[in-house]
Scaffold this motif. Sequence first.
Motif, short mmCIF file in Angstrom:
data_model
loop_
_atom_site.label_atom_id
_atom_site.label_comp_id
_atom_site.label_asym_id
_atom_site.label_seq_id
_atom_site.Cartn_x
_atom_site.Cartn_y
_atom_site.Cartn_z
N ASP A 190 -16.33 8.95 15.67
CA ASP A 190 -15.04 9.40 15.98
C ASP A 190 -14.05 8.39 15.56
OD1 ASP A 190 -12.75 10.24 16.87
OD2 ASP A 190 -13.20 10.28 19.14
N THR A 191 -13.41 8.42 14.51
CA THR A 191 -12.35 7.43 14.18
C THR A 191 -11.19 7.54 14.84
OG1 THR A 191 -11.46 8.93 12.24
CG2 THR A 191 -13.19 7.46 11.82
N ALA A 192 -10.92 8.31 15.69
CA ALA A 192 -9.91 8.26 16.63
C ALA A 192 -10.10 7.71 18.09
CB ALA A 192 -9.45 9.45 16.70
N ALA A 193 -11.10 7.11 18.22
CA ALA A 193 -11.55 6.47 19.58
C ALA A 193 -10.79 5.49 19.82
CB ALA A 193 -13.15 6.02 19.49
N PRO A 194 -10.38 5.58 21.11
CA PRO A 194 -9.41 4.46 21.87
C PRO A 194 -9.76 2.85 21.29
CG PRO A 194 -10.15 5.92 23.45
CD PRO A 194 -11.10 6.25 22.31
N ALA A 195 -8.93 2.01 21.23
CA ALA A 195 -9.07 0.90 20.94
C ALA A 195 -10.08 0.20 21.75
CB ALA A 195 -7.65 0.08 20.87
N GLY A 196 -10.91 -0.52 21.22
CA GLY A 196 -12.04 -1.32 22.19
C GLY A 196 -13.04 -0.66 22.62
N THR A 197 -13.30 0.64 21.92
CA THR A 197 -14.30 1.61 22.29
C THR A 197 -14.85 1.80 20.91
OG1 THR A 197 -12.99 3.53 22.31
CG2 THR A 197 -13.18 2.14 24.48
N LYS A 198 -16.15 2.60 21.02
CA LYS A 198 -16.78 3.24 19.80
C LYS A 198 -17.38 4.45 20.28
CE LYS A 198 -18.41 0.41 16.65
NZ LYS A 198 -19.35 -0.53 15.89
#
Length: 243
Positions: free
Chosen positions: A90-98
């Motif tokens: 998911d390239t739109a995952a929140p910053a600092g997450t994967k």
Amino acid sequence: MVYCASYAIHFVLLTRSGPGNTFMSARFQSQLVGSPQYDPATHMSYWAKMGDVHHAIRYGNGGLENSSHPAASPWYTWPIMKHPFALWEDTAAPAGTKTMIVLLGNPVVWWGGMVVVLLGATMIALRRWRYEQYTYAVVFLAGAVCINYLPFIAIRRLVYIYHYLFALVFVAALASVVIGVRAGWTGADDPFWSFPTRRSAAGYAATIGLILIGFLYFQPFTYGWNMSLASWDAHFWVLHPHL
């Protein structure tokens, strides 16, 4: 029969043109709705379609012999699950997450099954373990492992860890027989869910528990759950501590 039946279902359900047309012959495309080659009057027996599909498969495999891909891995690395790879992110995952789906298995099953099979083979060769009542099961499952795994030694095209999945099914089954007989978990005349000793029952429960823990721990990779970067690294470190 299973193999041919799967293609029969494939031909019945997938009747429309798509991006895969470029791999198929004009004769095959004449059966696909939406293709420029489509001809509703054309009737092509099942075996003609099978021939076209397998010609495309041979052509595609030939093109992979001199190719490279970062997800590819040699056959001898599969039993130790050395090279899992990402299927989706998911390239739109929140910053600092994967958020990623990774093709990897339960290490308890992959590594544990391999260790048990190798241990069993060694003990049988040394005549320390005997399986008089289960000779057919051991030979059948060992043969199934070999048939589904060893041919990849000769394959020169790109191969991936998922090519091991068929062999893995039989590795798990063979490991279950090999260790189950020795631990008293398997008995042809025993009632269901009975064990000869408390130690045998405890060993069975511990094994099931470890498998369940492995499954739960790596669920985020299996289902693509969002994880913090620290959590993602910690999970993946279990598989590759050198990273």
